[in-house]
Write a protein that holds these residues in place. Structure first.
Motif, PDB file in Angstrom:
ATOM      1  N   ASP A 244       0.812  -1.217   0.000  1.00 45.63           N
ATOM      2  CA  ASP A 244       0.000   0.000   0.000  1.00 45.63           C
ATOM      3  C   ASP A 244       0.849   1.272   0.000  1.00 45.63           C
ATOM      4  OD1 ASP A 244      -2.399   1.390  -0.059  1.00 45.63           O
ATOM      5  OD2 ASP A 244      -2.587   1.483   2.135  1.00 45.63           O
ATOM      6  N   VAL A 245       1.818   1.309  -0.933  1.00 44.91           N
ATOM      7  CA  VAL A 245       2.598   2.521  -1.160  1.00 44.91           C
ATOM      8  C   VAL A 245       2.594   2.803  -2.656  1.00 44.91           C
ATOM      9  CG1 VAL A 245       4.082   2.144   0.843  1.00 44.91           C
ATOM     10  CG2 VAL A 245       4.765   1.219  -1.377  1.00 44.91           C
ATOM     11  N   THR A 246       3.045   3.990  -3.031  1.00 45.72           N
ATOM     12  CA  THR A 246       3.113   4.320  -4.448  1.00 45.72           C
ATOM     13  C   THR A 246       4.321   3.633  -5.076  1.00 45.72           C
ATOM     14  OG1 THR A 246       4.506   6.268  -4.136  1.00 45.72           O
ATOM     15  CG2 THR A 246       2.111   6.573  -3.954  1.00 45.72           C
ATOM     16  N   VAL A 247       4.308   3.524  -6.395  1.00 45.23           N
ATOM     17  CA  VAL A 247       5.449   2.928  -7.093  1.00 45.23           C
ATOM     18  C   VAL A 247       6.697   3.776  -6.880  1.00 45.23           C
ATOM     19  CG1 VAL A 247       6.387   2.308  -9.357  1.00 45.23           C
ATOM     20  CG2 VAL A 247       4.008   1.782  -8.811  1.00 45.23           C
ATOM     21  N   GLY A 248       6.503   5.110  -6.841  1.00 45.82           N
ATOM     22  CA  GLY A 248       7.637   5.996  -6.593  1.00 45.82           C
ATOM     23  C   GLY A 248       8.256   5.752  -5.230  1.00 45.82           C
ATOM     24  N   THR A 249       7.389   5.561  -4.231  1.00 48.27           N
ATOM     25  CA  THR A 249       7.903   5.256  -2.887  1.00 48.27           C
ATOM     26  C   THR A 249       8.601   3.908  -2.872  1.00 48.27           C
ATOM     27  OG1 THR A 249       6.145   6.552  -1.842  1.00 48.27           O
ATOM     28  CG2 THR A 249       7.257   4.918  -0.471  1.00 48.27           C
ATOM     29  N   ALA A 250       8.033   2.926  -3.562  1.00 47.02           N
ATOM     30  CA  ALA A 250       8.657   1.605  -3.637  1.00 47.02           C
ATOM     31  C   ALA A 250      10.034   1.690  -4.284  1.00 47.02           C
ATOM     32  CB  ALA A 250       7.770   0.642  -4.420  1.00 47.02           C
ATOM     33  N   GLY A 251      10.214   2.668  -5.159  1.00 46.87           N
ATOM     34  CA  GLY A 251      11.507   2.850  -5.801  1.00 46.87           C
ATOM     35  C   GLY A 251      12.622   3.191  -4.828  1.00 46.87           C
ATOM     36  N   LEU A 252      12.262   3.642  -3.611  1.00 40.61           N
ATOM     37  CA  LEU A 252      13.267   3.912  -2.591  1.00 40.61           C
ATOM     38  C   LEU A 252      14.037   2.650  -2.217  1.00 40.61           C
ATOM     39  CD1 LEU A 252      11.279   6.303  -0.216  1.00 40.61           C
ATOM     40  CD2 LEU A 252      13.101   6.925  -1.830  1.00 40.61           C
ATOM     41  N   LEU A 253      13.443   1.487  -2.462  1.00 44.01           N
ATOM     42  CA  LEU A 253      14.127   0.228  -2.178  1.00 44.01           C
ATOM     43  C   LEU A 253      15.403   0.104  -2.998  1.00 44.01           C
ATOM     44  CD1 LEU A 253      11.022  -2.150  -2.120  1.00 44.01           C
ATOM     45  CD2 LEU A 253      12.316  -1.331  -0.143  1.00 44.01           C
ATOM     46  N   THR A 254      15.358   0.579  -4.235  1.00 42.09           N
ATOM     47  CA  THR A 254      16.539   0.552  -5.100  1.00 42.09           C
ATOM     48  C   THR A 254      17.603   1.517  -4.594  1.00 42.09           C
ATOM     49  OG1 THR A 254      15.184  -0.032  -7.017  1.00 42.09           O
ATOM     50  CG2 THR A 254      17.361   0.898  -7.451  1.00 42.09           C
ATOM     51  N   SER A 255      17.167   2.717  -4.194  1.00 41.92           N
ATOM     52  CA  SER A 255      18.107   3.708  -3.678  1.00 41.92           C
ATOM     53  C   SER A 255      18.743   3.232  -2.379  1.00 41.92           C
ATOM     54  CB  SER A 255      17.385   5.046  -3.441  1.00 41.92           C
ATOM     55  OG  SER A 255      16.836   5.533  -4.649  1.00 41.92           O
ATOM     56  N   ALA A 256      17.948   2.585  -1.526  1.00 42.76           N
ATOM     57  CA  ALA A 256      18.472   2.073  -0.255  1.00 42.76           C
ATOM     58  C   ALA A 256      19.550   1.035  -0.499  1.00 42.76           C
ATOM     59  CB  ALA A 256      17.334   1.480   0.574  1.00 42.76           C
ATOM     60  N   PHE A 257      19.332   0.172  -1.480  1.00 41.72           N
ATOM     61  CA  PHE A 257      20.323  -0.861  -1.785  1.00 41.72           C
ATOM     62  C   PHE A 257      21.607  -0.235  -2.319  1.00 41.72           C
ATOM     63  CE2 PHE A 257      22.299  -4.510  -3.697  1.00 41.72           C
ATOM     64  CZ  PHE A 257      21.856  -5.592  -2.952  1.00 41.72           C
ATOM     65  N   ALA A 258      21.470   0.725  -3.234  1.00 42.35           N
ATOM     66  CA  ALA A 258      22.651   1.372  -3.816  1.00 42.35           C
ATOM     67  C   ALA A 258      23.463   2.091  -2.742  1.00 42.35           C
ATOM     68  CB  ALA A 258      22.230   2.348  -4.910  1.00 42.35           C
ATOM     69  N   LEU A 259      22.777   2.797  -1.842  1.00 43.34           N
ATOM     70  CA  LEU A 259      23.468   3.516  -0.774  1.00 43.34           C
ATOM     71  C   LEU A 259      24.201   2.529   0.138  1.00 43.34           C
ATOM     72  CD1 LEU A 259      24.057   6.162   0.712  1.00 43.34           C
ATOM     73  CD2 LEU A 259      21.928   5.827   1.995  1.00 43.34           C
ATOM     74  N   GLY A 260      23.541   1.431   0.460  1.00 43.31           N
ATOM     75  CA  GLY A 260      24.175   0.419   1.297  1.00 43.31           C
ATOM     76  C   GLY A 260      25.413  -0.164   0.654  1.00 43.31           C
ATOM     77  N   MET A 261      25.388  -0.338  -0.654  1.00 47.69           N
ATOM     78  CA  MET A 261      26.544  -0.885  -1.368  1.00 47.69           C
ATOM     79  C   MET A 261      27.732   0.075  -1.336  1.00 47.69           C
ATOM     80  SD  MET A 261      26.124  -3.964  -2.632  1.00 47.69           S
ATOM     81  CE  MET A 261      27.242  -4.070  -4.018  1.00 47.69           C
ATOM     82  N   ILE A 262      27.462   1.358  -1.575  1.00 47.18           N
ATOM     83  CA  ILE A 262      28.550   2.338  -1.638  1.00 47.18           C
ATOM     84  C   ILE A 262      29.192   2.518  -0.272  1.00 47.18           C
ATOM     85  CG2 ILE A 262      29.101   4.763  -2.074  1.00 47.18           C
ATOM     86  CD1 ILE A 262      26.783   4.753  -4.125  1.00 47.18           C
ATOM     87  N   VAL A 263      28.369   2.691   0.755  1.00 49.86           N
ATOM     88  CA  VAL A 263      28.888   2.887   2.113  1.00 49.86           C
ATOM     89  C   VAL A 263      29.451   1.586   2.670  1.00 49.86           C
ATOM     90  CG1 VAL A 263      28.256   3.506   4.478  1.00 49.86           C
ATOM     91  CG2 VAL A 263      27.306   4.787   2.550  1.00 49.86           C
ATOM     92  N   GLY A 264      28.786   0.473   2.333  1.00 52.56           N
ATOM     93  CA  GLY A 264      29.138  -0.798   2.944  1.00 52.56           C
ATOM     94  C   GLY A 264      30.463  -1.376   2.494  1.00 52.56           C
ATOM     95  N   ALA A 265      30.899  -1.090   1.277  1.00 49.81           N
ATOM     96  CA  ALA A 265      32.128  -1.712   0.768  1.00 49.81           C
ATOM     97  C   ALA A 265      33.336  -1.427   1.657  1.00 49.81           C
ATOM     98  CB  ALA A 265      32.373  -1.282  -0.677  1.00 49.81           C
ATOM     99  N   PRO A 266      33.701  -0.161   1.874  1.00 48.52           N
ATOM    100  CA  PRO A 266      34.865   0.084   2.739  1.00 48.52           C
ATOM    101  C   PRO A 266      34.586  -0.229   4.203  1.00 48.52           C
ATOM    102  CG  PRO A 266      33.880   2.159   2.039  1.00 48.52           C
ATOM    103  CD  PRO A 266      33.201   1.077   1.258  1.00 48.52           C
ATOM    104  N   LEU A 267      33.350   0.029   4.655  1.00 53.58           N
ATOM    105  CA  LEU A 267      33.021  -0.207   6.062  1.00 53.58           C
ATOM    106  C   LEU A 267      33.113  -1.689   6.410  1.00 53.58           C
ATOM    107  CD1 LEU A 267      31.985   0.782   8.795  1.00 53.58           C
ATOM    108  CD2 LEU A 267      29.648   0.562   7.898  1.00 53.58           C
ATOM    109  N   MET A 268      32.485  -2.531   5.607  1.00 52.01           N
ATOM    110  CA  MET A 268      32.490  -3.962   5.882  1.00 52.01           C
ATOM    111  C   MET A 268      33.879  -4.571   5.694  1.00 52.01           C
ATOM    112  SD  MET A 268      29.459  -4.883   6.869  1.00 52.01           S
ATOM    113  CE  MET A 268      29.506  -3.339   7.772  1.00 52.01           C
ATOM    114  N   ALA A 269      34.609  -4.083   4.694  1.00 57.21           N
ATOM    115  CA  ALA A 269      35.963  -4.597   4.475  1.00 57.21           C
ATOM    116  C   ALA A 269      36.867  -4.260   5.665  1.00 57.21           C
ATOM    117  CB  ALA A 269      36.551  -4.032   3.186  1.00 57.21           C
ATOM    118  N   ALA A 270      36.706  -3.055   6.213  1.00 57.01           N
ATOM    119  CA  ALA A 270      37.506  -2.663   7.371  1.00 57.01           C
ATOM    120  C   ALA A 270      37.167  -3.525   8.585  1.00 57.01           C
ATOM    121  CB  ALA A 270      37.275  -1.184   7.693  1.00 57.01           C
ATOM    122  N   LEU A 271      35.875  -3.802   8.777  1.00 55.01           N
ATOM    123  CA  LEU A 271      35.464  -4.631   9.905  1.00 55.01           C
ATOM    124  C   LEU A 271      35.940  -6.073   9.754  1.00 55.01           C
ATOM    125  CD1 LEU A 271      31.793  -3.401  10.492  1.00 55.01           C
ATOM    126  CD2 LEU A 271      33.784  -2.954  11.929  1.00 55.01           C
ATOM    127  N   ALA A 272      35.952  -6.564   8.510  1.00 56.49           N
ATOM    128  CA  ALA A 272      36.262  -7.986   8.277  1.00 56.49           C
ATOM    129  C   ALA A 272      37.739  -8.261   8.062  1.00 56.49           C
ATOM    130  CB  ALA A 272      35.476  -8.481   7.059  1.00 56.49           C
TER     131      ALA A 272
END
Length: 397
Positions: A34-62
């Protein structure tokens, strides 16, 4: 190639499918939650942001964890995030699971890129990375269309459950195929943890001061931006400009994926010793290809062959530049993969954002293809210094 590489590629296949599959599932997700398609599109942005931030962060932790344990753990977190996403009816929670999945994906890819280079003899690093990245290209050939069909027949949740199940053999293969070596660490005089080879995290991060490394990362990001600017908006080109039915969108995506698989396979055999040749051939052809695709997109007989060729050229050049990132970051053995991952995903996130701004202009659905051509035109002259790139250095373990 060693068996563990194939297990790593299987995990990358599952993760690549997850990254790209939402384009065909957003309407169903929006209706169900029960959200708009535009709002659902935030799922793609959330994944992309997690990938960019997560690469150096997770590598440093691991970096101080055993390689097998970290890769196995990232796969399990990725699996759990998809299981939680499939079970939830709360959009905010689903969005949170996408961020968690992206962090696990970024961490896995950062470690896997470095690990792949240590599983093969000197001089075969490019081939190992090509095999690893073939998981992503196979995701566009089989994973994304298959997930779209499964979502259409059984609902979007079934696709999430299927990806969670696909992680099980990959996790088992990593657990049984990779050696259980634990890196030895010691304490430096300033209190910073050192690996057995004497490199601290601060020393590895200091490699980012290298202008050559930053330059290659930027080039990799630009090429990937060009690739995903055109790839992301192929659907409206097929259905709008070419005037074909929705079924042909899957055909175009599969052809692009098949081309990308061919591109990384061929480039993988050349990117270690002849990166100059790959760049010299693929760069100018891409510069010609994207505008040609824009001009000839209304003719299906030209559209589909060009889609295949652009996929092959784009991934051949992109994978070669990512291999160069690992070579240039050889003095940062545990962080090099994260630098490559960050470059890849910065382009994957930025290219479509720039391309989307052209859809409302006179260029219409062809705008993204012109953006791809422009990005390659900007990138190509800047690749000239790489013609003298050394090929004897190799990323350490």
């Amino acid at each position: 190639m060693p068996f563990p590489l194939y297990m790593l590629a299987l995990a990358v296949f599952a993760m690549g499918t997850s990254e790209f599959m939402l384009a065909g599932l957003l309407p169903d997700i929006a209706s169900d939650l029960d959200v708009t398609v535009g709002t659902a599109g935030l799922l793609t942005s959330a994944f992309a942001l997690g990938m960019i931030v997560g690469a150096p962060l997770m590598a440093a932790l691991a970096r101080n964890w055993p390689t097998r344990s970290s890769l196995f753990g990232f796969v399990l977190v990725f699996l759990s995030a998809h299981a939680a996403g499939a079970a939830t009816s709360d959009f905010r929670l689903l969005c949170a699971t996408r961020v968690v999945a992206a962090l696990a994906n970024a961490g896995f890819l950062a470690v896997a890129l470095t690990t792949a280079a240590t599983l093969v003899p000197a001089g075969k690093q490019g081939r190992a990375l090509a095999l690893l990245l073939s998981g992503t290209t196979m995701a566009t050939i089989a994973g994304v269309p298959g997930g779209s069909v499964l979502g259409t027949v059984l609902g979007w949740r079934a696709t999430f459950w299927a990806l969670a199940a696909l992680c099980l053999p990959a996790a088992a293969g990593i657990l049984t195929g990779l050696p259980a070596h634990r890196g030895q660490h010691k304490e430096a005089a300033d209190g910073h943890c050192l690996r057995a080879d004497g490199r601290s995290l601060r020393a590895e991060l200091a490699q980012l001061k290298s202008r050559r490394l930053l330059w290659v990362m930027l080039l990799g990001a630009l090429v990937n931006a060009a690739t995903f600017a055109g790839f992301t908006f192929l659907a409206p080109v097929v259905t709008g400009t070419a005037g074909l039915g929705d079924l042909w969108v899957s055909v175009a995506l599969m052809l692009f994926g098949a081309g990308s698989f061919a591109g990384v396979t061929v480039a993988g055999r050349l990117s270690d010793r002849r990166p100059d040749l790959v760049i010299a051939v693929t760069g100018p052809l891409l510069l010609i290809g994207w505008p040609s695709l824009a001009v000839l997109a209304h003719q299906p007989a030209a559209l589909f062959p060009l889609v295949f060729v652009q996929g092959a050229l784009s991934f051949a050049l992109g994978s070669t530049l990512i291999t160069r990132v690992l070579y240039e970051a050889a003095a940062a053995p545990t962080m090099a993969g994260s630098y490559a991952t960050a470059a890849l995903n910065a382009g994957a996130a930025g290219g479509p954002l720039v391309a989307a701004t052209t859809l409302g202009t006179a260029a219409g659905t062809l705008g993204p293809l012109w953006v791809s051509g422009l990005l390659i035109a900007v990138t190509l002259p800047a690749t000239l210094p790489l013609r003298a790139a050394p090929t004897s250095n190799r990323t350490g373990a």
